[in-house]
Design a protein around this motif. Structure first.
Motif, mmCIF file in Angstrom:
data_model
loop_
_atom_site.group_PDB
_atom_site.id
_atom_site.type_symbol
_atom_site.label_atom_id
_atom_site.label_comp_id
_atom_site.label_asym_id
_atom_site.label_seq_id
_atom_site.Cartn_x
_atom_site.Cartn_y
_atom_site.Cartn_z
ATOM 1 N N GLY A 70 0.771 -1.243 0.000
ATOM 2 C CA GLY A 70 0.000 0.000 0.000
ATOM 3 C C GLY A 70 0.795 1.281 0.000
ATOM 4 O O GLY A 70 0.215 2.361 -0.120
ATOM 5 N N GLY A 71 2.128 1.198 0.129
ATOM 6 C CA GLY A 71 2.903 2.427 0.167
ATOM 7 C C GLY A 71 2.780 3.246 -1.102
ATOM 8 O O GLY A 71 2.600 4.465 -1.057
ATOM 9 N N ALA A 72 2.886 2.596 -2.249
ATOM 10 C CA ALA A 72 2.769 3.304 -3.525
ATOM 11 C C ALA A 72 1.382 3.910 -3.681
ATOM 12 O O ALA A 72 1.237 5.073 -4.082
ATOM 13 N N LEU A 73 0.356 3.142 -3.364
ATOM 14 C CA LEU A 73 -1.021 3.622 -3.504
ATOM 15 C C LEU A 73 -1.254 4.856 -2.646
ATOM 16 O O LEU A 73 -1.807 5.863 -3.115
ATOM 17 N N ALA A 74 -0.826 4.797 -1.385
ATOM 18 C CA ALA A 74 -1.047 5.920 -0.482
ATOM 19 C C ALA A 74 -0.286 7.155 -0.940
ATOM 20 O O ALA A 74 -0.827 8.276 -0.949
ATOM 21 N N ALA A 75 0.977 6.986 -1.338
ATOM 22 C CA ALA A 75 1.789 8.128 -1.742
ATOM 23 C C ALA A 75 1.210 8.820 -2.970
ATOM 24 O O ALA A 75 1.189 10.052 -3.052
ATOM 25 N N ILE A 76 0.735 8.046 -3.937
ATOM 26 C CA ILE A 76 0.206 8.629 -5.168
ATOM 27 C C ILE A 76 -1.127 9.318 -4.926
ATOM 28 O O ILE A 76 -1.411 10.383 -5.486
ATOM 29 N N LEU A 77 -1.953 8.739 -4.063
ATOM 30 C CA LEU A 77 -3.281 9.314 -3.835
ATOM 31 C C LEU A 77 -3.241 10.556 -2.955
ATOM 32 O O LEU A 77 -3.936 11.540 -3.226
ATOM 33 N N VAL A 78 -2.457 10.539 -1.862
ATOM 34 C CA VAL A 78 -2.519 11.650 -0.903
ATOM 35 C C VAL A 78 -1.171 12.287 -0.613
ATOM 36 O O VAL A 78 -1.080 13.197 0.212
ATOM 37 N N GLY A 79 -0.108 11.843 -1.265
ATOM 38 C CA GLY A 79 1.197 12.455 -1.071
ATOM 39 C C GLY A 79 2.130 11.563 -0.271
ATOM 40 O O GLY A 79 1.681 10.763 0.547
ATOM 41 N N PRO A 80 3.443 11.690 -0.466
ATOM 42 C CA PRO A 80 4.386 10.778 0.185
ATOM 43 C C PRO A 80 4.442 10.908 1.701
ATOM 44 O O PRO A 80 4.541 9.895 2.412
ATOM 45 N N TYR A 81 4.401 12.125 2.226
ATOM 46 C CA TYR A 81 4.449 12.271 3.679
ATOM 47 C C TYR A 81 3.189 11.702 4.326
ATOM 48 O O TYR A 81 3.242 10.938 5.286
ATOM 49 N N THR A 82 2.055 12.057 3.769
ATOM 50 C CA THR A 82 0.794 11.520 4.281
ATOM 51 C C THR A 82 0.729 10.021 4.043
ATOM 52 O O THR A 82 0.150 9.283 4.839
ATOM 53 N N GLY A 83 1.339 9.546 2.953
ATOM 54 C CA GLY A 83 1.370 8.115 2.673
ATOM 55 C C GLY A 83 2.080 7.337 3.760
ATOM 56 O O GLY A 83 1.615 6.261 4.167
ATOM 57 N N PRO A 133 4.305 11.400 -21.417
ATOM 58 C CA PRO A 133 3.360 12.445 -21.810
ATOM 59 C C PRO A 133 2.475 12.842 -20.633
ATOM 60 O O PRO A 133 2.129 12.018 -19.781
ATOM 61 N N ARG A 134 2.102 14.104 -20.570
ATOM 62 C CA ARG A 134 1.334 14.621 -19.437
ATOM 63 C C ARG A 134 -0.142 14.247 -19.601
ATOM 64 O O ARG A 134 -0.982 15.081 -19.918
ATOM 65 N N THR A 135 -0.456 12.989 -19.389
ATOM 66 C CA THR A 135 -1.817 12.499 -19.541
ATOM 67 C C THR A 135 -2.197 11.658 -18.324
ATOM 68 O O THR A 135 -1.334 11.225 -17.551
ATOM 69 N N ARG A 136 -3.477 11.388 -18.198
ATOM 70 C CA ARG A 136 -3.954 10.548 -17.103
ATOM 71 C C ARG A 136 -3.446 9.114 -17.267
ATOM 72 O O ARG A 136 -3.180 8.430 -16.287
ATOM 73 N N ARG A 137 -3.342 8.670 -18.507
ATOM 74 C CA ARG A 137 -2.838 7.312 -18.733
ATOM 75 C C ARG A 137 -1.414 7.179 -18.214
ATOM 76 O O ARG A 137 -1.030 6.139 -17.677
ATOM 77 N N SER A 138 -0.631 8.225 -18.347
ATOM 78 C CA SER A 138 0.740 8.178 -17.840
ATOM 79 C C SER A 138 0.758 8.002 -16.329
ATOM 80 O O SER A 138 1.634 7.321 -15.781
ATOM 81 N N VAL A 139 -0.215 8.608 -15.648
ATOM 82 C CA VAL A 139 -0.293 8.462 -14.192
ATOM 83 C C VAL A 139 -0.549 7.009 -13.822
ATOM 84 O O VAL A 139 0.081 6.466 -12.902
ATOM 85 N N THR A 140 -1.464 6.359 -14.528
ATOM 86 C CA THR A 140 -1.764 4.963 -14.202
ATOM 87 C C THR A 140 -0.592 4.050 -14.551
ATOM 88 O O THR A 140 -0.276 3.127 -13.793
ATOM 89 N N VAL A 141 0.076 4.306 -15.663
ATOM 90 C CA VAL A 141 1.243 3.497 -16.038
ATOM 91 C C VAL A 141 2.356 3.678 -15.015
ATOM 92 O O VAL A 141 2.990 2.717 -14.564
ATOM 93 N N ALA A 142 2.602 4.919 -14.628
ATOM 94 C CA ALA A 142 3.647 5.195 -13.641
ATOM 95 C C ALA A 142 3.317 4.563 -12.295
ATOM 96 O O ALA A 142 4.219 4.080 -11.596
ATOM 97 N N SER A 143 2.043 4.556 -11.939
ATOM 98 C CA SER A 143 1.657 3.946 -10.665
ATOM 99 C C SER A 143 1.895 2.441 -10.689
ATOM 100 O O SER A 143 2.295 1.847 -9.676
ATOM 101 N N PHE A 144 1.672 1.800 -11.833
ATOM 102 C CA PHE A 144 1.917 0.366 -11.956
ATOM 103 C C PHE A 144 3.393 0.050 -11.746
ATOM 104 O O PHE A 144 3.755 -0.827 -10.951
#
Length: 343
Positions: A70-83, A133-144
């Motif tokens: 869950g570390g990656a999920l938390a950091a991406i959703l609410v920020g690394p410190y809050t994660g 590229p600055r797209t939403r798909r890039s966010v999901t790929v980067a999160s994976f």
């Protein structure tokens, strides 16, 4: 990857505790910048959702299972410190209420499962977002990719801790190979869960995803034959309340913990399997709260296994949501008070 009592000796456990306390202290300060009007209502929900999904062990190899860190999920959703704080809250609730993860090993668990996963995942995520590229798909790929790498990184961190403080002498190479190997497979499951969750939130409310902020491409104007960035007007705040996302997240967490968790794999997780195979579990100690009414994710006195596990999951989600929300709102109030004082 919840380390039980007895795996790591007292001096190294204490040192890891100091590292964990320092990381939480730094994160409390950093979270003041992250917990704005968008992130604060969701931080407690993220902790509760991670608690719920961690109950869903999935099979990864013969006789082995894994679950979300869950570390990656938390950091991406609410920020690394809050994660980091989200994972710390989850681990604290699991250790105190459910006898999951040793209390003397709490510092080890926060460091390995919280700090390492968040730092590795968010650094990789930000790097990928900058070059993609600055797209939403890039966010999901980067999160994976970030989630995938964070799990074997945590496994390697545990191996290092065990090399210095393991109560059973096992060759470092054997533990490292086994831990990283099985947790790379677990990382695939972690990556899929993280990508699907981040993608779902980005699809409906990208403004609520900390890692997706600032994705809009700046407007270009042609001046004297050259393209230059236009000076943007202040973007209005999204008027929509995050209430629907919050309610949907709570319902999803309750369903996962209260119902779907019954169908989770009963096989030992990656650390348990490696510990048994390599003999590093010989000195494992009984948990200090092994007699807790909720120990082992069941409600004492409720005989029906499905009902007992479901009730325990619902109680865990509720408790984590309450504690996490209270803690994060307290941090936000300190942020607001500091802002007023500066004015």
């Amino acid at each position: 990857m919840h380390v039980p009592d007895g795996f790591i000796n007292a001096p190294v456990s204490a040192a890891a505790g100091v590292v964990a306390v320092g990381a939480v202290a730094v994160s409390l300060r950093g979270a003041r910048r992250e917990l704005d009007e968008r992130a604060a209502p969701l931080a407690g929900l993220v902790a509760a959702f991670i608690f719920a999904v961690q109950m869903l062990n999935f099979p990864v190899a013969a006789g082995t299972s894994g679950h979300l860190l869950g570390g990656a999920l938390a950091a991406i959703l609410v920020g690394p410190y809050t994660g980091v704080l989200c994972i710390a809250v989850v681990l604290l609730m699991q250790g105190i209420l459910f006898a999951d993860g040793g209390l003397t090993a709490l510092g080890v668990n926060i460091t390995v499962m919280g700090v390492v996963t968040v730092v590795v995942a968010y650094a990789l995520f930000r790097g990928l977002v900058l070059v993609l590229p600055r797209t939403r798909r890039s966010v999901t790929v980067a999160s994976f990719v970030a989630a995938l790498v964070s799990v074997p990184a945590a496994a390697a961190a545990f191996t290092l801790v065990h090399a210095f403080g393991g109560t059973i002498d096992v060759p470092l190479g054997k533990v490292l190979t086994a831990m990283v190997g099985v947790h790379t497979l677990i990382g695939i499951g972690e990556a899929a869960i993280t990508m699907l969750t981040v993608g779902a939130v980005v699809a409906v409310r990208p403004d609520l995803v900390y890692g997706a902020r600032g994705l809009s491409t700046p407007l270009k104007l042609r001046v004297n034959g050259e393209l230059v960035d236009a000076v943007p007007a202040a973007a209005p705040a999204d008027p929509r309340s995050p209430k629907k996302v919050w309610i949907g997240g709570v319902v999803a967490a309750l369903v996962l913990a209260g119902f779907v968790s019954f169908y989770a794999s009963a096989s030992p997780d990656g650390l348990e399997k490696v510990a048994a195979d390599k003999g590093i579990d010989k000195n494992v100690e009984e948990h200090a709260v092994a007699d807790s009414p909720l120990a082992d994710y069941g409600v004492k006195g409720v005989e029906a296994a499905r009902l007992s596990g479901g009730l325990a999951g619902v109680i865990g989600v509720g408790a984590t949501l309450a504690v996490g929300t209270g803690a994060f709102w307290a941090v936000k109030r300190r942020r607001d008070a500091a802002s007023v004082a500066q004015v």
